[in-house]
Design a protein around this motif. Sequence first.
Motif, short mmCIF file in Angstrom:
data_model
loop_
_atom_site.label_atom_id
_atom_site.label_comp_id
_atom_site.label_asym_id
_atom_site.label_seq_id
_atom_site.Cartn_x
_atom_site.Cartn_y
_atom_site.Cartn_z
N LEU A 71 0.83 -1.20 0.00
CA LEU A 71 0.00 0.00 0.00
C LEU A 71 0.87 1.25 0.00
O LEU A 71 2.03 1.20 0.39
N HIS A 72 0.27 2.35 -0.40
CA HIS A 72 1.02 3.60 -0.41
C HIS A 72 0.06 4.77 -0.16
O HIS A 72 -1.09 4.75 -0.56
N VAL A 73 0.59 5.76 0.55
CA VAL A 73 -0.15 6.97 0.88
C VAL A 73 0.72 8.16 0.51
O VAL A 73 1.90 8.21 0.87
N LEU A 74 0.13 9.10 -0.20
CA LEU A 74 0.82 10.33 -0.59
C LEU A 74 0.33 11.46 0.31
O LEU A 74 -0.88 11.64 0.49
N ILE A 75 1.26 12.21 0.87
CA ILE A 75 0.93 13.40 1.64
C ILE A 75 1.68 14.55 0.97
O ILE A 75 2.89 14.47 0.76
N TYR A 76 0.94 15.62 0.64
CA TYR A 76 1.54 16.70 -0.11
C TYR A 76 0.93 18.05 0.22
O TYR A 76 -0.17 18.13 0.78
N ASP A 77 1.67 19.10 -0.11
CA ASP A 77 1.22 20.47 0.08
C ASP A 77 0.41 20.86 -1.15
O ASP A 77 0.94 20.99 -2.24
N ASN A 78 -0.88 21.04 -0.94
CA ASN A 78 -1.80 21.39 -2.01
C ASN A 78 -2.19 22.85 -1.85
O ASN A 78 -3.20 23.16 -1.22
N SER A 79 -1.34 23.74 -2.34
CA SER A 79 -1.56 25.19 -2.21
C SER A 79 -1.77 25.62 -0.76
O SER A 79 -2.69 26.36 -0.44
N GLY A 80 -0.89 25.12 0.11
CA GLY A 80 -0.93 25.51 1.50
C GLY A 80 -1.77 24.60 2.39
O GLY A 80 -1.82 24.80 3.60
N VAL A 81 -2.44 23.63 1.82
CA VAL A 81 -3.24 22.68 2.59
C VAL A 81 -2.56 21.32 2.51
O VAL A 81 -2.31 20.81 1.41
N THR A 82 -2.25 20.75 3.66
CA THR A 82 -1.64 19.42 3.68
C THR A 82 -2.72 18.40 3.33
O THR A 82 -3.74 18.30 4.02
N THR A 83 -2.50 17.68 2.25
CA THR A 83 -3.48 16.74 1.72
C THR A 83 -2.93 15.32 1.82
O THR A 83 -1.77 15.08 1.51
N ILE A 84 -3.78 14.42 2.26
CA ILE A 84 -3.45 13.00 2.37
C ILE A 84 -4.30 12.28 1.34
O ILE A 84 -5.52 12.47 1.29
N ARG A 85 -3.66 11.46 0.50
CA ARG A 85 -4.41 10.78 -0.54
C ARG A 85 -3.95 9.33 -0.64
O ARG A 85 -2.76 9.04 -0.60
N PHE A 86 -4.94 8.43 -0.78
CA PHE A 86 -4.65 7.02 -1.00
C PHE A 86 -5.75 6.42 -1.86
O PHE A 86 -6.83 6.99 -1.99
N GLU A 87 -5.44 5.27 -2.43
CA GLU A 87 -6.39 4.61 -3.32
C GLU A 87 -7.32 3.70 -2.53
O GLU A 87 -6.88 2.94 -1.67
#
Length: 148
Positions: A97-113
């Motif tokens: 499994l994998h989870v991406l956490i990224y800065d989305n225009s100043g909002v920390t976003t967590i995304r997974f499938e």
Amino acid sequence: MKNYVLTTAAVLGLAVQPLMAETVEKTSTLNVEDAMDALENAVTNAGATVFARVDHAQGAVSIEQELPDAQLLIFGNPMIGTPVMQQDLRAGLVLPLHVLIYDNSGVTTIRFEDAGSLFEGLDVAPDAPFIERINGALNGLTNQATGG
């Protein structure tokens, strides 16, 4: 030539499939680094194995380019993943499994499938109990990275 084209089409179709999987998105009050630390701790405390933590932004810096903060955690637990692969070994293309956490225009976003769509196109029963277990684990682990 015909076999080559069919093989290429099959490989490309399978390679693109995970990109079309339904994703779950959450936000965090933490910055990317702290949210990823919280996720990694949650994964480890749950008894799963962290295989890699990929810092995409640092990779960009290494070639003198820029990306917003973005980190990917790759992890798994054979108690959950093995039953999936017993149904179809090709699940190894999307596991661990994998989870991406990224800065989305100043909002920390967590995304997974979502696990239900993650295994679409494979010989995995859509109502298999492990799909609910995987989604439950992903939700519980990522909730610990939201800062809430």
